[in-house]
Write an enzyme that holds these catalytic residues in place. Structure first.
Site, mmCIF file in Angstrom:
data_model
loop_
_atom_site.group_PDB
_atom_site.id
_atom_site.type_symbol
_atom_site.label_atom_id
_atom_site.label_comp_id
_atom_site.label_asym_id
_atom_site.label_seq_id
_atom_site.Cartn_x
_atom_site.Cartn_y
_atom_site.Cartn_z
ATOM 1 N N GLY A 33 4.126 -7.816 -2.448
ATOM 2 C CA GLY A 33 4.637 -7.325 -1.167
ATOM 3 C C GLY A 33 5.297 -8.424 -0.376
ATOM 4 N N ASN A 34 5.597 -8.134 0.894
ATOM 5 C CA ASN A 34 6.220 -9.140 1.760
ATOM 6 C C ASN A 34 5.679 -9.014 3.180
ATOM 7 O OD1 ASN A 34 8.105 -7.374 3.430
ATOM 8 N ND2 ASN A 34 8.724 -6.821 1.343
ATOM 9 N N ARG A 35 6.107 -9.890 4.068
ATOM 10 C CA ARG A 35 5.516 -10.010 5.403
ATOM 11 C C ARG A 35 6.172 -9.131 6.460
ATOM 12 N NH1 ARG A 35 1.942 -14.134 5.325
ATOM 13 N NH2 ARG A 35 2.295 -15.797 3.794
#
Ligand code: CTP
Ligand code: CA
Length: 236
Positions: A33-35
């Site tokens: 995933g990412n932020r």
């Protein structure tokens, strides 16, 4: 009545906004995933609604409170997890939309094979590499396909700048590459952009020329982006 969304400058328009970050499963319990918090995208959806548009927010792993606020503002929220789900949901809504805004941070790659069972470690043997395959570029596809005639396609570019160029250099190249009508470029990293309450963007047209600059709360940035969109939309 300026408080009534039926009288805003986007009244009679249908828009879809994607927000958040897609997650790609590695196995049933893990993901890449990412932020992205999805707050800029949610602010875009709420701002469009307040200006009179019918709004669908394709929400990739958004915080429950962010989704609840969008729902309370009269936005239709479609929750998704993976890039494939986001692509399907955005394209379904885009078929009936005057404007598509891709504010989501889309995973560039996904694991090639996802096992049905949790991957187990073999103590001392070290990890197996995770093979990845490239995801479709949802924004580039939308820009090429134009699922509704005259539709406006808006992208985002999250850039840090590097040895190959500044934030704006990368933004200009991306604007020319993607085929979107507008690209909102923002600097990320070191407390800027992702997760931060405020934002600063430079809006480029498809040739990479600056058409607007905005900074402040994510809602203020959202309204500046809709101002740029409203200028570009054909009259009803
Ligand atoms: N985007 C997309 N589908 C992808 C990757 C990105 O639709 N598979 C969209 C994002 O929603 C955003 C825009 O493309 O609107 C730019 O995303 P970004 O990650 O900045 O650009 P990339 O083309 O993926 O290039 P890179 O990550 O290498 O900078
Ligand atoms: Ca990317």
């Amino acid at each position: 009545d300026v408080g009534d969304p039926r009288h805003g400058d986007l009244a009679g328009r249908t828009v879809v906004v994607s927000a958040g970050g897609t997650r790609e499963p590695i196995d049933p319990v893990r993901f890449i995933g990412n932020r992205s918090s999805g707050r800029q995208g949610a602010a875009l959806a709420e701002a469009a609604r307040a200006r009179g548009a019918d709004v669908t927010l394709v929400a990739a792993n958004l915080d429950a409170a962010v989704c609840a606020a969008a729902l309370a503002a009269g936005v239709v929220v479609v929750p998704v997890e993976t890039t494939a789900e986001l692509r399907d949901a955005v394209r379904a809504a885009a078929a009936a939309s005057d404007v598509v805004v891709m504010a989501a941070a889309v995973a560039d790659f996904r694991p090639t094979d996802v096992p049905d069972a949790k991957i187990k470690k073999v103590p001392g043997a070290g990890p197996d590499p995770i093979a990845l395959v490239e995801n479709p570029d949802v924004l580039a596809e939308l820009a090429a396909d134009r699922l509704r005639p005259g539709q406006l396609v808006v992208g985002f570019a999250a850039e840090t700048g590097d040895a190959d160029g500044s934030v704006l250099d990368h933004g200009r190249r991306k604007a020319r590459r993607k085929g979107a009508d507008l690209l909102a470029v923002n600097a990320v990293g070191a407390g800027r952009g992702f997760g931060a309450p405020t934002n600063a963007v430079t809006v480029l047209d498809g040739q990479g020329d600056v058409v607007a600059e905005a900074s402040g709360t994510k809602r203020a940035v959202a309204d500046a982006i809709w101002d740029a969109v409203a200028k570009t939309l054909p009259a009803i």
